[in-house]
Design a protein around this motif. Structure first.
Motif, mmCIF file in Angstrom:
data_model
loop_
_atom_site.group_PDB
_atom_site.id
_atom_site.type_symbol
_atom_site.label_atom_id
_atom_site.label_comp_id
_atom_site.label_asym_id
_atom_site.label_seq_id
_atom_site.Cartn_x
_atom_site.Cartn_y
_atom_site.Cartn_z
ATOM 1 N N ASP A 1 0.857 -1.186 0.000
ATOM 2 C CA ASP A 1 0.000 0.000 0.000
ATOM 3 C C ASP A 1 0.896 1.239 0.000
ATOM 4 O O ASP A 1 1.113 1.873 1.032
ATOM 5 C CB ASP A 1 -0.925 -0.011 1.220
ATOM 6 N N LEU A 2 1.432 1.566 -1.172
ATOM 7 C CA LEU A 2 2.421 2.632 -1.262
ATOM 8 C C LEU A 2 1.815 4.005 -0.991
ATOM 9 O O LEU A 2 2.420 4.834 -0.312
ATOM 10 C CB LEU A 2 3.099 2.597 -2.626
ATOM 11 N N ALA A 3 0.616 4.254 -1.502
ATOM 12 C CA ALA A 3 -0.039 5.537 -1.236
ATOM 13 C C ALA A 3 -0.358 5.651 0.254
ATOM 14 O O ALA A 3 -0.204 6.721 0.849
ATOM 15 C CB ALA A 3 -1.307 5.691 -2.071
ATOM 16 N N GLY A 4 -0.778 4.556 0.866
ATOM 17 C CA GLY A 4 -1.041 4.555 2.301
ATOM 18 C C GLY A 4 0.225 4.834 3.094
ATOM 19 O O GLY A 4 0.188 5.523 4.113
ATOM 20 N N ALA A 5 1.355 4.303 2.633
ATOM 21 C CA ALA A 5 2.627 4.554 3.307
ATOM 22 C C ALA A 5 2.995 6.030 3.226
ATOM 23 O O ALA A 5 3.433 6.620 4.211
ATOM 24 C CB ALA A 5 3.727 3.693 2.688
ATOM 25 N N ALA A 6 2.817 6.634 2.063
ATOM 26 C CA ALA A 6 3.117 8.064 1.911
ATOM 27 C C ALA A 6 2.184 8.907 2.772
ATOM 28 O O ALA A 6 2.611 9.882 3.404
ATOM 29 C CB ALA A 6 3.008 8.471 0.441
ATOM 30 N N THR A 7 0.919 8.525 2.847
ATOM 31 C CA THR A 7 -0.034 9.247 3.694
ATOM 32 C C THR A 7 0.361 9.105 5.163
ATOM 33 O O THR A 7 0.292 10.072 5.923
ATOM 34 C CB THR A 7 -1.467 8.731 3.464
ATOM 35 N N ALA A 8 0.804 7.924 5.564
ATOM 36 C CA ALA A 8 1.244 7.707 6.943
ATOM 37 C C ALA A 8 2.450 8.588 7.282
ATOM 38 O O ALA A 8 2.556 9.093 8.398
ATOM 39 C CB ALA A 8 1.580 6.241 7.181
ATOM 40 N N LEU A 9 3.348 8.790 6.319
ATOM 41 C CA LEU A 9 4.473 9.686 6.561
ATOM 42 C C LEU A 9 3.980 11.107 6.815
ATOM 43 O O LEU A 9 4.490 11.805 7.688
ATOM 44 C CB LEU A 9 5.434 9.672 5.372
ATOM 45 N N GLY A 10 2.985 11.528 6.043
ATOM 46 C CA GLY A 10 2.401 12.847 6.257
ATOM 47 C C GLY A 10 1.744 12.959 7.619
ATOM 48 O O GLY A 10 1.887 13.966 8.316
ATOM 49 N N SER B 1 2.536 11.252 10.248
ATOM 50 C CA SER B 1 3.622 11.271 11.220
ATOM 51 C C SER B 1 4.178 12.681 11.371
ATOM 52 O O SER B 1 4.483 13.121 12.488
ATOM 53 C CB SER B 1 4.721 10.310 10.776
ATOM 54 N N HIS B 2 4.280 13.386 10.266
ATOM 55 C CA HIS B 2 4.764 14.767 10.311
ATOM 56 C C HIS B 2 3.827 15.630 11.154
ATOM 57 O O HIS B 2 4.277 16.432 11.971
ATOM 58 C CB HIS B 2 4.880 15.310 8.894
ATOM 59 N N GLY C 1 -2.047 13.102 4.181
ATOM 60 C CA GLY C 1 -1.804 12.799 5.587
ATOM 61 C C GLY C 1 -1.395 14.025 6.383
ATOM 62 O O GLY C 1 -1.828 14.218 7.513
ATOM 63 N N ALA C 2 -0.574 14.873 5.779
ATOM 64 C CA ALA C 2 -0.064 16.056 6.473
ATOM 65 C C ALA C 2 -1.133 17.121 6.680
ATOM 66 O O ALA C 2 -0.971 17.999 7.523
ATOM 67 C CB ALA C 2 1.120 16.642 5.704
ATOM 68 N N SER C 3 -2.233 17.036 5.938
ATOM 69 C CA SER C 3 -3.282 18.048 6.068
ATOM 70 C C SER C 3 -4.318 17.699 7.140
ATOM 71 O O SER C 3 -5.187 18.503 7.450
ATOM 72 C CB SER C 3 -3.997 18.253 4.725
ATOM 73 N N LEU C 4 -4.212 16.508 7.708
ATOM 74 C CA LEU C 4 -5.160 16.100 8.748
ATOM 75 C C LEU C 4 -4.892 16.849 10.044
ATOM 76 O O LEU C 4 -3.742 17.150 10.369
ATOM 77 C CB LEU C 4 -5.033 14.602 9.025
#
Length: 76
Positions: free
Chosen positions: A10-19, A21-22, A58-61
């Motif tokens: 789930d690559l998009a999910g991984a990128a969202t999780a990084l966001g 985390s930020h 992810g970063a906008s949440l």
């Protein structure tokens, strides 16, 4: 969580999780060697725009929502 989602494909999910985390940490942990290796893989697989879009999602949440999502996923 980002590493786990990447391993699950789930690559998009991984990128969202990084966001997310930020948002939670207030800073992207660029010192983590696993993350430094993961980011180029995600960008290469998703394309730069796809990676940035997912990361920004992810970063906008709001911080609490990001924490709730990460907690809910880790409990599965």
């Amino acid at each position: 969580m980002a590493r786990l989602l990447g391993l699950e494909g789930d690559l998009a999910g991984a990128a969202t999780a990084l966001g997310m985390s930020h948002v939670i940490r207030g800073v992207f942990d660029e010192g983590d060697p696993d993350l430094r290796r993961l980011v180029p893989v995600l960008a290469g697989q998703l394309g730069d725009e796809g990676y940035l879009e997912a990361y920004r999602r992810g970063a906008s949440l709001p911080r609490q929502e990001a924490m709730d999502r990460l907690t809910a996923h880790s409990e599965r």
